[in-house]
Scaffold this active site. Structure first.
Site, PDB file in Angstrom:
ATOM      1  N   SER A  93       0.827  -1.200   0.000  1.00  0.00           N
ATOM      2  CA  SER A  93       0.000   0.000   0.000  1.00  0.00           C
ATOM      3  C   SER A  93       0.871   1.264   0.000  1.00  0.00           C
ATOM      4  O   SER A  93       1.662   1.471  -0.921  1.00  0.00           O
ATOM      5  CB  SER A  93      -0.949  -0.041   1.200  1.00  0.00           C
ATOM      6  OG  SER A  93      -1.991   0.880   1.059  1.00  0.00           O
TER       7      SER A  93
ATOM      8  N   ASP B 153      -9.465  -5.434  -4.426  1.00  0.00           N
ATOM      9  CA  ASP B 153      -8.895  -4.426  -3.532  1.00  0.00           C
ATOM     10  C   ASP B 153      -9.826  -3.218  -3.511  1.00  0.00           C
ATOM     11  O   ASP B 153     -10.008  -2.542  -4.525  1.00  0.00           O
ATOM     12  CB  ASP B 153      -7.503  -4.032  -4.031  1.00  0.00           C
ATOM     13  CG  ASP B 153      -6.720  -3.197  -3.043  1.00  0.00           C
ATOM     14  OD1 ASP B 153      -7.322  -2.343  -2.376  1.00  0.00           O
ATOM     15  OD2 ASP B 153      -5.496  -3.404  -2.947  1.00  0.00           O
TER      16      ASP B 153
ATOM     17  N   HIS C 162      -7.353  -5.944  -0.182  1.00  0.00           N
ATOM     18  CA  HIS C 162      -6.185  -5.095   0.006  1.00  0.00           C
ATOM     19  C   HIS C 162      -5.210  -5.710   1.015  1.00  0.00           C
ATOM     20  O   HIS C 162      -4.004  -5.728   0.786  1.00  0.00           O
ATOM     21  CB  HIS C 162      -6.626  -3.703   0.468  1.00  0.00           C
ATOM     22  CG  HIS C 162      -5.534  -2.707   0.552  1.00  0.00           C
ATOM     23  ND1 HIS C 162      -4.805  -2.300  -0.544  1.00  0.00           N
ATOM     24  CD2 HIS C 162      -5.022  -2.012   1.618  1.00  0.00           C
ATOM     25  CE1 HIS C 162      -3.906  -1.398  -0.183  1.00  0.00           C
ATOM     26  NE2 HIS C 162      -4.009  -1.219   1.129  1.00  0.00           N
TER      27      HIS C 162
END
Length: 276
Positions: free
Chosen positions: A97, A227, A256
């Site tokens: 991320s 995601d 995610h």
């Protein structure tokens, strides 16, 4: 606890496990978490004979709660300070991320010999926010909403995110883990509200296009196609096109936070890439 001190006096907490002679893997966590988010990966790769390292980004976890420097240039400089202090050579950098953006920004600038490979998992590059140049991005209003929710009630916001979209626990039939939700909340609340607020701009508005173009080491891009935090279509496929030596692995139906929900899948593919 081990810390290094950066040029501006910020103390960066880090974990460093394994033999000093082993190949190092450096893990970069997502917003608003800490090095603890990599438990499943660090234990796995320690057992495989690697040296595993993870740090808390400034303003996050156990690192200094800085009111300034909460942007990608400084994040990357902090990583450089850590790798210099530990004198890491031939390291593999793995970012999830926001940590994927940090990896891209650091690896594109790293000293020769420091980096062997890179991995971007559910990562924010090339750029998240919608613009004329990035019509598939998320509107700025989405990130304004994150900031408003953080200021209004950070504790509740940091429960709602993991209980919902981060791990896909809002999907029908999802196997919800209360422990995972509370561990996300625990990590988030350890950090500073100001740093978390600023980091939203850092992960959403930083353009990593040039970073990706300048990375010369083999890079694996891993992304779940469900995601809900970093939408797949506007991230992974675009990133891999910009990389000189990029490989894309897409995971059907994974969320995610797949490093936590599906570590068996993620770790096996990471190991294959490391050994290749």
């Amino acid at each position: 606890m081990p810390f290094i001190k950066t040029a501006d006096g910020t103390e960066i907490f880090y974990k460093d496990w394994g033999a000093a002679t082993a190949q190092p893997i450096v893990f970069h966590h997502g917003w608003p978490l800490s090095a603890d988010d990599w438990d499943a990966q660090m234990m796995f790769f320690l057992d495989k004979g690697y040296r595993v390292i993870a740090h808390d980004r400034r303003g996050h976890g156990r690192s200094s709660q800085t009111w300034q420097g909460n942007e990608m240039d400084t994040y990357a400089a902090d990583v450089a300070a850590l790798t210099d202090a530990l004198d890491l050579k031939n390291a593999i950098h793995v970012g999830h991320s926001t940590g994927g953006g940090e990896v891209a920004h650091y690896v594109a600038r790293a000293k020769p010999g420091r980096v062997a490979k890179a991995v971007l998992i559910g990562a924010v590059p090339p750029i998240m926010v919608k613009s004329d140049k990035n019509p598939g991005g998320l509107p700025l209003e989405v990130f304004d909403g994150f900031r408003a929710a953080l200021v209004a009630n950070r504790a509740q916001f940091f429960l709602d995110v993991p209980a919902g979209p981060f791990y896909g626990f809002n999907r029908p039939g999802a196997k919800v883990s209360q422990g995972i939700i509370e561990n996300w909340w625990r990590q988030g609340m350890m950090g500073a509200a100001k740093a978390h607020y600023d980091c939203i701009k850092a992960f959403s508005e930083t353009d990593f296009t040039d970073d990706l173009k300048n990375i010369t080491v083999p890079t694996l891009v891993m992304h779940g196609d469900d995601d809900q935090i970093v939408p797949y279509a506007d991230s992974a496929p675009l990133s891999v096109k910009l990389l000189k030596h990029g490989t894309l692995k897409t995971y059907a139906g994974l969320p995610h936070g797949m490093c936590t929900t599906h570590p068996d899948i993620v770790n096996a593919d990471l190991l294959e890439f490391f050994l290749d």
